[in-house]
Write a protein that holds these residues in place. Sequence first.
Motif, PDB file in Angstrom:
ATOM      1  N   ALA A  47       4.341   8.293   0.945  1.00  0.00           N
ATOM      2  CA  ALA A  47       3.819   9.168  -0.108  1.00  0.00           C
ATOM      3  C   ALA A  47       3.781   8.431  -1.446  1.00  0.00           C
ATOM      4  O   ALA A  47       2.789   8.516  -2.180  1.00  0.00           O
ATOM      5  N   GLN A  48       4.846   7.706  -1.776  1.00  0.00           N
ATOM      6  CA  GLN A  48       4.903   6.979  -3.040  1.00  0.00           C
ATOM      7  C   GLN A  48       3.876   5.851  -3.090  1.00  0.00           C
ATOM      8  O   GLN A  48       3.390   5.495  -4.167  1.00  0.00           O
ATOM      9  N   ALA A  49       3.539   5.301  -1.923  1.00  0.00           N
ATOM     10  CA  ALA A  49       2.546   4.218  -1.840  1.00  0.00           C
ATOM     11  C   ALA A  49       1.137   4.771  -1.638  1.00  0.00           C
ATOM     12  O   ALA A  49       0.224   4.018  -1.299  1.00  0.00           O
ATOM     13  N   ASP A  50       0.971   6.073  -1.825  1.00  0.00           N
ATOM     14  CA  ASP A  50      -0.327   6.729  -1.619  1.00  0.00           C
ATOM     15  C   ASP A  50      -0.894   6.421  -0.232  1.00  0.00           C
ATOM     16  O   ASP A  50      -2.089   6.203  -0.074  1.00  0.00           O
ATOM     17  N   HIS A  51      -0.004   6.369   0.749  1.00  0.00           N
ATOM     18  CA  HIS A  51      -0.352   6.142   2.161  1.00  0.00           C
ATOM     19  C   HIS A  51      -1.001   4.782   2.415  1.00  0.00           C
ATOM     20  O   HIS A  51      -1.675   4.584   3.407  1.00  0.00           O
ATOM     21  N   ASN A  52      -0.755   3.853   1.509  1.00  0.00           N
ATOM     22  CA  ASN A  52      -1.237   2.490   1.672  1.00  0.00           C
ATOM     23  C   ASN A  52      -0.197   1.734   2.504  1.00  0.00           C
ATOM     24  O   ASN A  52       0.887   1.400   2.020  1.00  0.00           O
ATOM     25  N   GLN A  53      -0.526   1.486   3.773  1.00  0.00           N
ATOM     26  CA  GLN A  53       0.433   0.874   4.683  1.00  0.00           C
ATOM     27  C   GLN A  53       0.827  -0.533   4.268  1.00  0.00           C
ATOM     28  O   GLN A  53       1.987  -0.932   4.430  1.00  0.00           O
ATOM     29  N   SER A  54      -0.099  -1.289   3.729  1.00  0.00           N
ATOM     30  CA  SER A  54       0.227  -2.651   3.292  1.00  0.00           C
ATOM     31  C   SER A  54       1.238  -2.626   2.156  1.00  0.00           C
ATOM     32  O   SER A  54       2.211  -3.395   2.155  1.00  0.00           O
ATOM     33  N   LYS A  55       1.026  -1.739   1.190  1.00  0.00           N
ATOM     34  CA  LYS A  55       1.948  -1.615   0.058  1.00  0.00           C
ATOM     35  C   LYS A  55       3.313  -1.119   0.539  1.00  0.00           C
ATOM     36  O   LYS A  55       4.350  -1.666   0.154  1.00  0.00           O
ATOM     37  N   ALA A  56       3.309  -0.103   1.389  1.00  0.00           N
ATOM     38  CA  ALA A  56       4.570   0.442   1.901  1.00  0.00           C
ATOM     39  C   ALA A  56       5.335  -0.609   2.698  1.00  0.00           C
ATOM     40  O   ALA A  56       6.552  -0.738   2.557  1.00  0.00           O
ATOM     41  N   ALA A  57       4.632  -1.360   3.521  1.00  0.00           N
ATOM     42  CA  ALA A  57       5.281  -2.410   4.309  1.00  0.00           C
ATOM     43  C   ALA A  57       5.922  -3.443   3.392  1.00  0.00           C
ATOM     44  O   ALA A  57       7.054  -3.884   3.632  1.00  0.00           O
ATOM     45  N   GLN A  58       5.223  -3.806   2.341  1.00  0.00           N
ATOM     46  CA  GLN A  58       5.767  -4.772   1.383  1.00  0.00           C
ATOM     47  C   GLN A  58       7.024  -4.223   0.730  1.00  0.00           C
ATOM     48  O   GLN A  58       8.035  -4.919   0.621  1.00  0.00           O
ATOM     49  N   TRP A  59       6.977  -2.981   0.282  1.00  0.00           N
ATOM     50  CA  TRP A  59       8.141  -2.358  -0.352  1.00  0.00           C
ATOM     51  C   TRP A  59       9.337  -2.320   0.586  1.00  0.00           C
ATOM     52  O   TRP A  59      10.479  -2.482   0.161  1.00  0.00           O
ATOM     53  N   LEU A  60       9.069  -2.055   1.871  1.00  0.00           N
ATOM     54  CA  LEU A  60      10.143  -1.927   2.861  1.00  0.00           C
ATOM     55  C   LEU A  60      10.613  -3.278   3.396  1.00  0.00           C
ATOM     56  O   LEU A  60      11.641  -3.349   4.072  1.00  0.00           O
ATOM     57  N   GLY A  61       9.848  -4.322   3.114  1.00  0.00           N
ATOM     58  CA  GLY A  61      10.195  -5.635   3.646  1.00  0.00           C
ATOM     59  C   GLY A  61       9.891  -5.753   5.124  1.00  0.00           C
ATOM     60  O   GLY A  61      10.583  -6.449   5.859  1.00  0.00           O
ATOM     61  N   LEU A  62       8.859  -5.025   5.556  1.00  0.00           N
ATOM     62  CA  LEU A  62       8.444  -5.031   6.958  1.00  0.00           C
ATOM     63  C   LEU A  62       7.060  -5.643   7.096  1.00  0.00           C
ATOM     64  O   LEU A  62       6.262  -5.613   6.164  1.00  0.00           O
ATOM     65  N   ASN A  63       6.779  -6.139   8.270  1.00  0.00           N
ATOM     66  CA  ASN A  63       5.424  -6.531   8.636  1.00  0.00           C
ATOM     67  C   ASN A  63       4.604  -5.253   8.741  1.00  0.00           C
ATOM     68  O   ASN A  63       5.110  -4.221   9.196  1.00  0.00           O
ATOM     69  N   ARG A  64       3.346  -5.278   8.344  1.00  0.00           N
ATOM     70  CA  ARG A  64       2.505  -4.083   8.389  1.00  0.00           C
ATOM     71  C   ARG A  64       2.402  -3.518   9.793  1.00  0.00           C
ATOM     72  O   ARG A  64       2.409  -2.305   9.999  1.00  0.00           O
TER      73      ARG A  64
END
Length: 78
Positions: A47-64
């Motif tokens: 939600a905070q990343a506006d459902h942008n999986q690439s951004k969320a993955a980066q924030w989480l330190g995960l591969n997309r």
Amino acid sequence: MSSTNLDDCVRASLELYFADLDGTEPAGMYDMLVRAVEKPLLEVVMAQADHNQSKAAQWLGLNRNTLRKKLVEHHLID
């Protein structure tokens, strides 16, 4: 905003969980706890990343792709 940190919230919840067990031995606690924490984590970050999986993955330190797999596992995407 509460001054209670996440560690304290988890600790208190686990103590209540053991109290509710009333002496019954738990099973599979690690997986239960990871799943209980992982889904809301993914929901809030997405939600905070506006459902942008690439951004969320980066924030989480995960591969997309890993993030996508977890989102599917938790039924957050198809």
